[in-house]
Design a protein around this motif. Structure first.
Motif, mmCIF file in Angstrom:
data_model
loop_
_atom_site.group_PDB
_atom_site.id
_atom_site.type_symbol
_atom_site.label_atom_id
_atom_site.label_comp_id
_atom_site.label_asym_id
_atom_site.label_seq_id
_atom_site.Cartn_x
_atom_site.Cartn_y
_atom_site.Cartn_z
ATOM 1 N N VAL A 1 49.146 41.882 49.212
ATOM 2 C CA VAL A 1 50.225 41.439 48.319
ATOM 3 C C VAL A 1 51.555 41.610 49.052
ATOM 4 N N ASN B 1 47.934 37.221 48.576
ATOM 5 C CA ASN B 1 48.699 37.015 47.348
ATOM 6 C C ASN B 1 50.173 37.026 47.740
ATOM 7 N N THR C 1 47.050 43.305 40.703
ATOM 8 C CA THR C 1 46.001 42.814 41.602
ATOM 9 C C THR C 1 44.910 43.867 41.781
#
Ligand code: FRU
Length: 326
Positions: free
Chosen positions: A107, A270, A256
């Motif tokens: 992420v 992501n 997430t």
């Protein structure tokens, strides 16, 4: 997975001394507090790779449900992330990456794009010649490598740009002021400096100001934090010509992580969005972010109120049990 089962998240944070990391931790804690069955423990590696390895080993030994890590540098943290994965613990990498893709997911914003955005500002208004300097973040940390890569992918295509050199920093301003001063004394003012984060960018501006040439140099930073010392304010004050937004992604990281534990399909990458903040949109960005902050404060006080209600309920329930004798 049973919704009520306890979930233990271990987060190894590179350090907590700067506001960017503090804001990331706050966002994670707030997001985690919305789930009563989630325990988030944040360990601070204090910018020491050995510490970070040790803390990650502790998370593996404790068999946490998922590890989140922001690696100080890629290479030394790569094998330990692999070790966790082999032990069956999913690993979510945030902000800085390891060397291979042997993790469950990432992420963070696209740091190559961050670098390209900085270069695009410089080349969008190109006179006959432009002198440019780059000030880099810590060697071996992926955002520094990727920001530089993206920056040069665009900049190097323009023959009218004279690249005057690189200063190697470590993300903190103390690491670059000496070197930048020497460079400026040697080559004189330059047109643009791309600095890999706003903290070092402020340091670069202070150097230029001390030499009395701050009005001749345009400085571009990265991060764009909101708040009194943040990049957005520096853009508004004209200290920075622009900053490239680098969101911390704290809340997305927790969301997430929970999706991964819920066996939902989660993409490996992501990617958080980034954008250029300059004098045209700094004000509106600040207003928007202030509104989000107000919402968050409200949310925090609601979470606290719910917790207090619960505690009250349990203690009254206990008293009732004692009175009724069961
Ligand atoms: C915070 C920081 C940011 C930078 C990021 C890169 O510790 O130095 O300023 O954008 O890390 O990982």
């Amino acid at each position: 997975r049973n919704d009520e089962a306890e979930i233990r998240i271990g987060f190894s944070q590179a350090m907590i001394a700067d506001e960017w990391r503090q804001s990331m931790n706050n966002a994670m804690e707030l997001q985690a507090s919305l789930y009563p069955n989630v325990t988030l423990s944040i360990s601070n590696a204090d910018y020491n790779v050995e510490n970070q390895i040790k803390q990650l080993k502790e998370f593996i030994a404790a068999d946490v449900d998922i590890i989140i890590v922001s690696p100080i540098q890629s290479k030394p943290i790569t094998p330990i992330v692999e070790e966790a994965m082999k032990a069956g613990i999913p690993v979510l990498v945030v902000d800085r990456k390891t060397d291979n893709q042997k993790y469950t997911a990432y992420v963070g914003a696209d740091n190559i794009e961050v670098g390209r955005n900085a270069a695009k500002i410089i080349v969008s208004n190109l006179p006959d010649s432009l002198k440019v300097v780059e000030i880099r973040g810590l060697a071996g940390s992926s955002p520094a490598e990727e920001r530089s890569l993206g920056f040069h992918q665009i900049l190097d295509k323009f023959p009218s740009i004279e690249f005057m050199g690189t200063i190697q920093g470590d993300w903190e301003k103390e690491s670059i002021t000496g070197g930048f001063k020497e460079l400026l004394q040697e080559i004189g003012p330059v047109d643009y400096v791309f600095v890999h984060n706003d903290r070092m960018a402020l340091g670069a501006w202070e150097v230029a100001r001390n030499l009395g040439i701050e009005d001749q140099i345009k400085i571009i930073g990265v991060d764009g934090l909101n708040g009194p010392n943040g990049g957005i304010q520096l853009v508004k004050e004209g200290v920075l010509n622009a900053t490239i937004l680098y969101p911390t992604g704290g809340d997305e990281a927790i969301k997430t992580a929970l999706k991964i534990l819920n066996d939902e399909i989660v993409p490996v990458n992501n990617i958080l969005s980034t954008t250029v903040i300059d004098r045209f949109n700094a004000e509106i960005m600040q207003n928007q972010l202030n509104k989000i902050n107000e919402q968050q404060t409200l949310l925090e006080s609601q979470v606290t109120a719910v917790k207090r209600q619960k505690e009250l309920y349990y203690s009254q329930n206990n008293i009732l049990k004692i009175i009724l004798g069961f």
